[in-house]
Design an enzyme around this catalytic site. Structure first.
Site, short mmCIF file in Angstrom:
data_model
loop_
_atom_site.label_atom_id
_atom_site.label_comp_id
_atom_site.label_asym_id
_atom_site.label_seq_id
_atom_site.Cartn_x
_atom_site.Cartn_y
_atom_site.Cartn_z
N ARG A 1 0.80 -1.22 0.00
CA ARG A 1 0.00 0.00 0.00
C ARG A 1 0.84 1.27 0.00
O ARG A 1 1.93 1.33 0.57
CB ARG A 1 -0.93 0.00 1.22
CG ARG A 1 -1.97 -1.11 1.17
CD ARG A 1 -2.70 -1.27 2.48
NE ARG A 1 -3.76 -2.28 2.38
CZ ARG A 1 -3.57 -3.59 2.57
NH1 ARG A 1 -2.36 -4.04 2.85
NH2 ARG A 1 -4.58 -4.43 2.45
N HIS B 1 -1.03 -2.57 -4.47
CA HIS B 1 -0.44 -3.43 -5.49
C HIS B 1 -0.36 -2.78 -6.87
O HIS B 1 -0.63 -3.42 -7.89
CB HIS B 1 -1.20 -4.75 -5.57
CG HIS B 1 -1.09 -5.60 -4.35
ND1 HIS B 1 0.01 -5.59 -3.54
CD2 HIS B 1 -1.98 -6.48 -3.79
CE1 HIS B 1 -0.18 -6.44 -2.53
NE2 HIS B 1 -1.37 -6.98 -2.65
N HIS C 1 2.32 -12.91 -5.18
CA HIS C 1 1.18 -12.94 -4.26
C HIS C 1 0.54 -14.34 -4.26
O HIS C 1 -0.69 -14.47 -4.29
CB HIS C 1 0.16 -11.89 -4.66
CG HIS C 1 -0.76 -11.45 -3.56
ND1 HIS C 1 -1.84 -12.19 -3.16
CD2 HIS C 1 -0.75 -10.34 -2.79
CE1 HIS C 1 -2.48 -11.56 -2.20
NE2 HIS C 1 -1.84 -10.43 -1.95
N ASP D 1 -2.35 -9.17 8.47
CA ASP D 1 -2.06 -8.51 7.20
C ASP D 1 -1.06 -7.41 7.50
O ASP D 1 -1.34 -6.22 7.39
CB ASP D 1 -3.33 -7.94 6.57
CG ASP D 1 -3.13 -7.52 5.11
OD1 ASP D 1 -2.03 -7.76 4.58
OD2 ASP D 1 -4.06 -6.94 4.52
N GLU E 1 4.74 -12.47 1.38
CA GLU E 1 5.27 -11.64 0.30
C GLU E 1 6.58 -10.96 0.72
O GLU E 1 6.55 -10.00 1.49
CB GLU E 1 4.27 -10.56 -0.07
CG GLU E 1 2.89 -11.06 -0.46
CD GLU E 1 1.87 -9.94 -0.40
OE1 GLU E 1 1.85 -9.12 -1.34
OE2 GLU E 1 1.11 -9.87 0.59
#
Length: 381
Positions: free
Chosen positions: A106, A131, A205, A279, A345
């Site tokens: 982000r 992304h 991803h 996350d 990631e």
């Protein structure tokens, strides 16, 4: 001696039957996965080795469409979430196995500055950019420029992102090379160059369910280790505050192996509530390194499948599949639900261009961006 062998046996990890293999080598095989609405062909390249592993890469999004590997009894399963047709990738995009960029993760309000000049990218995740924007690298057709069979089978894909693509300056040429060797190392090498100062943060991803992408077991039983002492807490839009926070005494402590589901619903932790699970970015280091280092270990007790994740990147975004909402079905024609897979990631930190002291995302003409990611696939007896 017998007692010693018995004690050590449960700890012995074998790389999917690393006994001597036949002399012939692995293979890279091209096929047609489908066509886009404008008629362009989407090429697929399947990489196989002699130990029962295969990886299918499609040119749409330079995506890992499947990864098949045996379990402890030799039974094969596809452990990467995804679709079996191009239509679903177009109509129900979920970043399944995709290459994401120009800036993965982000950017706050979709903005960043370079040398006093401000740039605006599309807002596609609440108040922020995610992304790379609405048409990031995951939603374009890449060119297949090289396919090679052998002890290391590989495919290289290329995409040229034009100047001002999604608001990013500079024409960027990106290569994604997927390779599979006979030691069951699946490596993804991302490189990028530019003709004008810009930013770059490119990663993969892939969604992982090591019991099989259609398994009802989900991913909450996966055992994860992350060698990080700190992580980045975020606001309710998943933008980091800035300062790293110790993982000690929190649900974010994976320095010793823990099941994903052990603390993923810990209501005492505000960070868990905002994200509906994990996350977040774990701080593995503070800069990109010349060599790879360990980012994470993942193990599935049910099947024995696992992998070590290695990369040269300083950050690891760990996402616990919080927004798989049961409206999507995959290759096994089973519904993907919340917590059915995890994503790991390797990258620089979220919102790095806007944060003091974060790893540098700047890419200059004459420089080469490089993110090297390796999954060392294993099976535990």
């Amino acid at each position: 001696m017998k007692m010693l062998l018995k004690a050590l046996f449960p700890l012995v990890v074998i790389c999917l039957s690393l006994a001597a293999a036949p002399a012939s080598a692995g293979e890279a095989r091209k096929s047609i996965f489908g066509k886009l609405l404008d008629g362009r062909v989407v090429v697929a390249v399947t990489l196989t080795n002699l130990r029962g592993v295969s990886a299918n890469v499609i040119a749409y999004g330079a995506s890992l469409q499947s990864l098949v590997m045996p379990d402890r009894k030799g039974r094969k399963a596809d452990v990467a979430l995804g679709y079996d047709n191009i239509g679903d990738y177009l109509s129900k995009p979920q970043y399944f196995g995709a290459t994401v960029g120009r800036f993965a993760n982000r950017l706050a309000a979709g903005r960043f500055s370079l040398d006093g000049q401000s740039f605006q990218t599309p807002i596609n995740n609440g108040k922020n950019a995610l992304h790379g924007g609405t048409i990031g690298f995951d939603k374009v057709l890449w060119d297949v420029v090289s396919v090679k069979s052998g002890p290391v089978s590989l495919v290289t894909l290329r995409y040229v992102s034009p100047n001002d693509d999604q608001g990013y300056p500079g024409t960027m040429t990106v290569n994604a090379t997927y390779s599979l060797d006979e030691r069951n190392n699946l490596t993804i090498d991302y490189t990028a160059t530019t003709d004008h100062t810009t930013i770059a943060n490119i990663t993969n991803h892939a969604y992982w369910n090591l019991s099989g992408e259609g398994s009802s077991n989900g991913a909450m039983g996966l055992i994860v280790t992350i060698p990080a002492n700190t992580y980045l807490p975020t606001d309710d839009g998943a933008i980091p505050y800035g300062e790293a926070r110790s993982v000690a005494g929190t649900p974010f402590d994976f320095r010793t192996p823990r099941a994903v589901g052990d603390r993923v619903r810990d209501v005492r932790e505000k960070q868990i509530g905002w994200a509906r699970g994990y996350d977040h970015n774990w701080v593995i280091g503070r800069k990109v390194t010349p060599e790879q280092h360990l980012m994470a270990k993942v193990y599935d007790p049910t099947s024995g499948r696992g992998f070590e994740l290695w990369s040269n990147q300083p950050g690891l975004q760990f996402y616990s599949g919080n927004f798989l909402d049961g409206t999507t079905s995959g290759k096994a024609k089973k519904v993907y639900r919340e917590g059915d897979a995890i994503v790991l990631e390797p990258q620089i930190f979220p919102d790095s261009p806007n944060q003091i002291g974060y790893p540098n995302a700047r890419l200059e003409p004459g420089q080469t961006y490089h993110n090297s990611i390796t999954y060392r696939l294993t099976t535990l007896r």
